[in-house]
Design an enzyme around this catalytic site. Structure first.
Site, PDB file in Angstrom:
ATOM      1  CB  SER A 134      -0.834   0.012   1.352  1.00 35.73           C
ATOM      2  OG  SER A 134      -1.237   1.241   1.615  1.00 35.73           O
ATOM      3  CD  GLU A 174      -1.655   5.053   5.800  1.00 34.68           C
ATOM      4  OE1 GLU A 174      -2.272   5.632   4.944  1.00 34.68           O
ATOM      5  OE2 GLU A 174      -1.399   5.514   6.778  1.00 34.68           O
ATOM      6  CE1 TYR A 199      -4.038  -1.558   5.632  1.00 32.72           C
ATOM      7  CE2 TYR A 199      -3.184   0.211   4.714  1.00 32.72           C
ATOM      8  CZ  TYR A 199      -3.630  -0.947   4.489  1.00 32.72           C
ATOM      9  OH  TYR A 199      -3.754  -1.146   3.045  1.00 32.72           O
TER      10      TYR A 199
HETATM   11  P1  NAP Z   1     -11.493  -4.585   2.074  1.00 32.35           P
HETATM   12  O1  NAP Z   1     -12.548  -4.355   1.112  1.00 32.35           O
HETATM   13  O2  NAP Z   1     -11.657  -4.037   3.289  1.00 32.35           O
HETATM   14  O3  NAP Z   1     -11.374  -6.087   1.954  1.00 32.35           O
HETATM   15  C1  NAP Z   1     -10.470  -6.798   3.081  1.00 32.35           C
HETATM   16  C2  NAP Z   1     -10.757  -8.479   2.900  1.00 32.35           C
HETATM   17  O4  NAP Z   1      -9.921  -8.970   3.832  1.00 32.35           O
HETATM   18  C3  NAP Z   1     -12.198  -8.568   3.211  1.00 32.35           C
HETATM   19  O5  NAP Z   1     -12.767  -9.612   2.355  1.00 32.35           O
HETATM   20  C4  NAP Z   1     -12.197  -9.162   4.564  1.00 32.35           C
HETATM   21  O6  NAP Z   1     -13.127 -10.019   5.089  1.00 32.35           O
HETATM   22  C5  NAP Z   1     -10.798  -9.707   4.696  1.00 32.35           C
HETATM   23  N1  NAP Z   1     -10.176 -10.057   5.870  1.00 32.35           N
HETATM   24  C6  NAP Z   1      -9.999  -9.399   6.961  1.00 32.35           C
HETATM   25  N2  NAP Z   1      -9.165  -9.978   7.881  1.00 32.35           N
HETATM   26  C7  NAP Z   1      -8.768 -11.192   7.477  1.00 32.35           C
HETATM   27  C8  NAP Z   1      -8.586 -12.303   8.068  1.00 32.35           C
HETATM   28  N3  NAP Z   1      -8.014 -12.241   9.427  1.00 32.35           N
HETATM   29  N4  NAP Z   1      -8.403 -13.436   7.406  1.00 32.35           N
HETATM   30  C9  NAP Z   1      -8.876 -13.383   6.047  1.00 32.35           C
HETATM   31  N5  NAP Z   1      -9.411 -12.299   5.640  1.00 32.35           N
HETATM   32  C10 NAP Z   1      -9.697 -11.068   6.211  1.00 32.35           C
HETATM   33  O7  NAP Z   1     -10.247  -4.134   1.391  1.00 32.35           O
HETATM   34  P2  NAP Z   1      -9.898  -3.694  -0.132  1.00 32.35           P
HETATM   35  O8  NAP Z   1     -10.036  -2.414  -0.371  1.00 32.35           O
HETATM   36  O9  NAP Z   1     -10.484  -4.882  -0.979  1.00 32.35           O
HETATM   37  O10 NAP Z   1      -8.369  -3.841  -0.401  1.00 32.35           O
HETATM   38  C11 NAP Z   1      -7.836  -5.290  -0.551  1.00 32.35           C
HETATM   39  C12 NAP Z   1      -6.387  -5.475   0.051  1.00 32.35           C
HETATM   40  O11 NAP Z   1      -5.503  -4.132  -0.827  1.00 32.35           O
HETATM   41  C13 NAP Z   1      -6.383  -4.943   1.167  1.00 32.35           C
HETATM   42  O12 NAP Z   1      -5.028  -5.798   1.893  1.00 32.35           O
HETATM   43  C14 NAP Z   1      -5.989  -3.691   1.627  1.00 32.35           C
HETATM   44  O13 NAP Z   1      -5.066  -3.506   2.689  1.00 32.35           O
HETATM   45  C15 NAP Z   1      -4.966  -3.449   0.328  1.00 32.35           C
HETATM   46  N6  NAP Z   1      -5.035  -2.166  -0.031  1.00 32.35           N
HETATM   47  C16 NAP Z   1      -6.192  -1.391  -0.405  1.00 32.35           C
HETATM   48  C17 NAP Z   1      -5.829  -0.309  -1.045  1.00 32.35           C
HETATM   49  C18 NAP Z   1      -7.221   0.410  -1.353  1.00 32.35           C
HETATM   50  O14 NAP Z   1      -7.469   1.671  -1.687  1.00 32.35           O
HETATM   51  N7  NAP Z   1      -8.521  -0.188  -1.642  1.00 32.35           N
HETATM   52  C19 NAP Z   1      -5.051   0.182  -1.393  1.00 32.35           C
HETATM   53  C20 NAP Z   1      -3.588  -0.264  -1.110  1.00 32.35           C
HETATM   54  C21 NAP Z   1      -3.494  -1.363  -0.644  1.00 32.35           C
HETATM   55  P3  NAP Z   1     -14.455  -9.373   5.870  1.00 32.35           P
HETATM   56  O15 NAP Z   1     -15.070  -8.465   5.147  1.00 32.35           O
HETATM   57  O16 NAP Z   1     -15.025 -10.693   6.308  1.00 32.35           O
HETATM   58  O17 NAP Z   1     -13.889  -8.929   7.248  1.00 32.35           O
HETATM   59  O1  G4F Z   2     -10.575   6.965   2.784  1.00 38.90           O
HETATM   60  P1  G4F Z   2      -9.515   6.660   3.675  1.00 38.90           P
HETATM   61  O2  G4F Z   2      -9.944   6.189   5.183  1.00 38.90           O
HETATM   62  O3  G4F Z   2      -8.386   5.989   3.235  1.00 38.90           O
HETATM   63  P2  G4F Z   2      -6.759   5.943   3.472  1.00 38.90           P
HETATM   64  O4  G4F Z   2      -6.515   6.167   4.940  1.00 38.90           O
HETATM   65  O5  G4F Z   2      -6.108   6.863   2.598  1.00 38.90           O
HETATM   66  O6  G4F Z   2      -6.604   4.387   3.295  1.00 38.90           O
HETATM   67  C1  G4F Z   2      -6.976   3.748   2.108  1.00 38.90           C
HETATM   68  O7  G4F Z   2      -5.906   3.715   1.096  1.00 38.90           O
HETATM   69  C2  G4F Z   2      -4.755   3.248   1.536  1.00 38.90           C
HETATM   70  C3  G4F Z   2      -3.796   3.313   0.390  1.00 38.90           C
HETATM   71  O8  G4F Z   2      -3.217   4.609   0.424  1.00 38.90           O
HETATM   72  C4  G4F Z   2      -4.990   1.607   1.730  1.00 38.90           C
HETATM   73  F1  G4F Z   2      -3.981   1.103   1.818  1.00 38.90           F
HETATM   74  C5  G4F Z   2      -5.991   1.245   2.934  1.00 38.90           C
HETATM   75  O9  G4F Z   2      -6.203   0.175   2.894  1.00 38.90           O
HETATM   76  C6  G4F Z   2      -7.216   2.314   2.696  1.00 38.90           C
HETATM   77  O10 G4F Z   2      -7.891   1.518   1.558  1.00 38.90           O
HETATM   78  O11 G4F Z   2      -9.247   8.299   4.134  1.00 38.90           O
HETATM   79  C7  G4F Z   2      -8.519   9.240   3.100  1.00 38.90           C
HETATM   80  C8  G4F Z   2      -8.422  10.457   3.710  1.00 38.90           C
HETATM   81  C9  G4F Z   2      -7.604  10.383   5.138  1.00 38.90           C
HETATM   82  O12 G4F Z   2      -6.565  11.560   4.843  1.00 38.90           O
HETATM   83  C10 G4F Z   2      -8.631  10.691   6.329  1.00 38.90           C
HETATM   84  O13 G4F Z   2      -7.918  11.267   7.288  1.00 38.90           O
HETATM   85  O14 G4F Z   2      -9.635  11.076   4.077  1.00 38.90           O
HETATM   86  C11 G4F Z   2      -9.668  11.709   5.341  1.00 38.90           C
HETATM   87  N1  G4F Z   2     -10.931  11.801   5.969  1.00 38.90           N
HETATM   88  C12 G4F Z   2     -11.598  13.031   6.196  1.00 38.90           C
HETATM   89  N2  G4F Z   2     -12.575  12.684   6.834  1.00 38.90           N
HETATM   90  C13 G4F Z   2     -11.641  10.736   6.254  1.00 38.90           C
HETATM   91  C14 G4F Z   2     -12.669  11.236   6.880  1.00 38.90           C
HETATM   92  N3  G4F Z   2     -11.568   9.379   6.318  1.00 38.90           N
HETATM   93  C15 G4F Z   2     -12.524   8.471   6.657  1.00 38.90           C
HETATM   94  N4  G4F Z   2     -12.232   7.103   6.341  1.00 38.90           N
HETATM   95  N5  G4F Z   2     -13.664   9.201   6.926  1.00 38.90           N
HETATM   96  C16 G4F Z   2     -13.781  10.467   7.087  1.00 38.90           C
HETATM   97  O15 G4F Z   2     -14.918  10.731   7.838  1.00 38.90           O
END
Ligand code: NAP
Ligand code: G4F
Length: 325
Positions: free
Chosen positions: A128, A130, A154
């Site tokens: 990520s 992050e 994280y």
């Molecule tokens: P998500 O919607 O939160 O999906 C996460 C998945 O992981 C869900 O199916 C969840 O199951 C499962 N999970 C949680 N804890 C687990 C455990 N202990 N064992 C097995 N499965 C588990 O996240 P996403 O946005 O699809 O992201 C997919 C991956 O990419 C994650 O690893 C995230 O950290 C990474 N990532 C995401 C982004 C982004 O912007 N979306 C960016 C960079 C990296 P439940 O729903 O049942 O809890």
């Molecule tokens: O949508 P966010 O919670 O995403 P964040 O923290 O960037 O993390 C996501 O992206 C990562 C990749 O860079 C992934 F690895 C991670 O798993 C996840 O998918 O927040 C985005 C921004 C932050 O700066 C937060 O402080 O939005 C700001 N924010 C402002 N108000 C808020 C809110 N975020 C959330 N969730 N809720 C609010 O009310």
């Protein structure tokens, strides 16, 4: 007849897992995925509704190595996509140990299972942006060579995952690759991430179902893309001729305020009348700016995003309007 490739996706019912499963089925893969035990089973697989009959779901948990080794022996996957994680950054401050367990030990459990039982398996690790924390190159971008100083539990856990993938790749000559993905969103994004929270609440306000949207830091900027584009990158990374690490991003950054303005304007509303700042949405340490340089994946693997910030939000707004209407 040629054997079909078999993919095992941890976290198949998450946002990315569901799009990736659809994409791999379209590429003629056999798709298997893990489900975590949940006391409420209703809706657990709602993101898989389109393909429920075509995927094989198995109970497993990343924190339970025995469940992973059992699956590897049973499924015999050619590729594993490790997408499972506690993926919410703010919640990682509230549950640092659980978050770390799912990411750090989850990744190690998979790596040890591969090392001990089938060294031919290719593994994609969901790393990520992050992990960069507030480290930015002089030109304002983050790229593969940018130093990583994460600012959340994280991010720290993901950095361990990233490093252990590289360590096992070099030590044991395994095909293990990191995708360093910047934020990606979709109509399937959890409603507690900022994009879908804003879209969902704005649509509710438009339909007179709500009258306020509470947010935290409006100044933070993110490089937001569409999840559909990013799952294609995962597949390209794992089907490259060598294991490697790639940044995946649009290269365009917007603030949370821009996100609010675009969404409310699209719905013909003035956001000023509805936005309230609530400190409970602030993080103990904030990652202020993300903007990714994905030159490497574009030039080596030919990846490029089809969605822009605006078309991604249009897709999300349309989906929410359809749902409520
Ligand atoms: P998500 O919607 O939160 O999906 C996460 C998945 O992981 C869900 O199916 C969840 O199951 C499962 N999970 C949680 N804890 C687990 C455990 N202990 N064992 C097995 N499965 C588990 O996240 P996403 O946005 O699809 O992201 C997919 C991956 O990419 C994650 O690893 C995230 O950290 C990474 N990532 C995401 C982004 C982004 O912007 N979306 C960016 C960079 C990296 P439940 O729903 O049942 O809890
Ligand atoms: O949508 P966010 O919670 O995403 P964040 O923290 O960037 O993390 C996501 O992206 C990562 C990749 O860079 C992934 F690895 C991670 O798993 C996840 O998918 O927040 C985005 C921004 C932050 O700066 C937060 O402080 O939005 C700001 N924010 C402002 N108000 C808020 C809110 N975020 C959330 N969730 N809720 C609010 O009310």
């Amino acid at each position: 007849m040629k054997n079909k490739k078999r993919a095992l996706i941890t976290g198949i019912n998450g946002q990315d897992g569901s799009y990736l499963a659809e994409y791999l089925l379209s590429k003629d893969y056999e798709v298997f995925g893990t489900l975590k035990r949940n006391s409420v089973v209703e809706n657990q697989t709602s993101r898989l509704n389109n393909i429920f009959e075509n995927v094989n779901l198995e109970y497993a948990d990343l924190t339970d190595m025995s469940s992973l080794t059992r699956l590897i022996k049973q499924v015999k996957p050619t590729e594993i996509y490790n997408l499972g994680a506690q993926s919410h950054v703010k919640i990682s401050f509230d549950q640092p140990i659980y978050t770390t367990n799912t990411i750090v030990f989850g990744t190690l459990n998979l790596l040890e299972s591969i090392r001990l039982f089938d060294t031919n398996i290719r593994l994609y690790q969901a790393s990520s942006s992050e992990m960069f924390g507030n480290s930015i190159d002089g030109d304002g971008f983050q790229r593969e060579s940018t130093p990583m100083y994460p600012v959340s539990p994280y991010g720290c856990a993901k950095l361990f995952g990233y490093n252990i993938i590289r360590n096992y790749r070099h030590s044991y000559k395994l095909f293990l690759s990191n995708g360093i993905l910047f934020n990606h969103e979709s109509p399937r994004r959890g409603l507690n991430f900022v994009t879908n929270k804003v879209v969902n609440e704005a649509v509710k306000i438009k339909l007179n179902l709500s009258n306020v949207l509470e947010l935290g830091n409006l100044q933070a900027t993110r490089d937001w893309g569409h999840a559909k584009d990013y799952v294609e990158a995962m597949h390209l990374i794992l089907n490259h001729d060598k294991p490697d690490d790639f940044v995946c991003a649009t290269g365009v950054s917007h603030s949370v305020q821009d996100l609010v303005d675009y969404t409310f304007n699209k719905l013909d509303m003035d956001p000023k009348s509805y936005i309230k700042i609530n400190k409970k949405y602030l993080r103990p340490e904030e990652l202020s700016h993300l903007k990714g340089d994905s030159t490497k994946i574009r030039s080596e693997l030919g990846w490029k995003p089809n969605y822009t910030f605006e078309t991604m939000l249009d897709d999300m707004i349309e989906a929410r309007l359809k749902l409520y209407k």
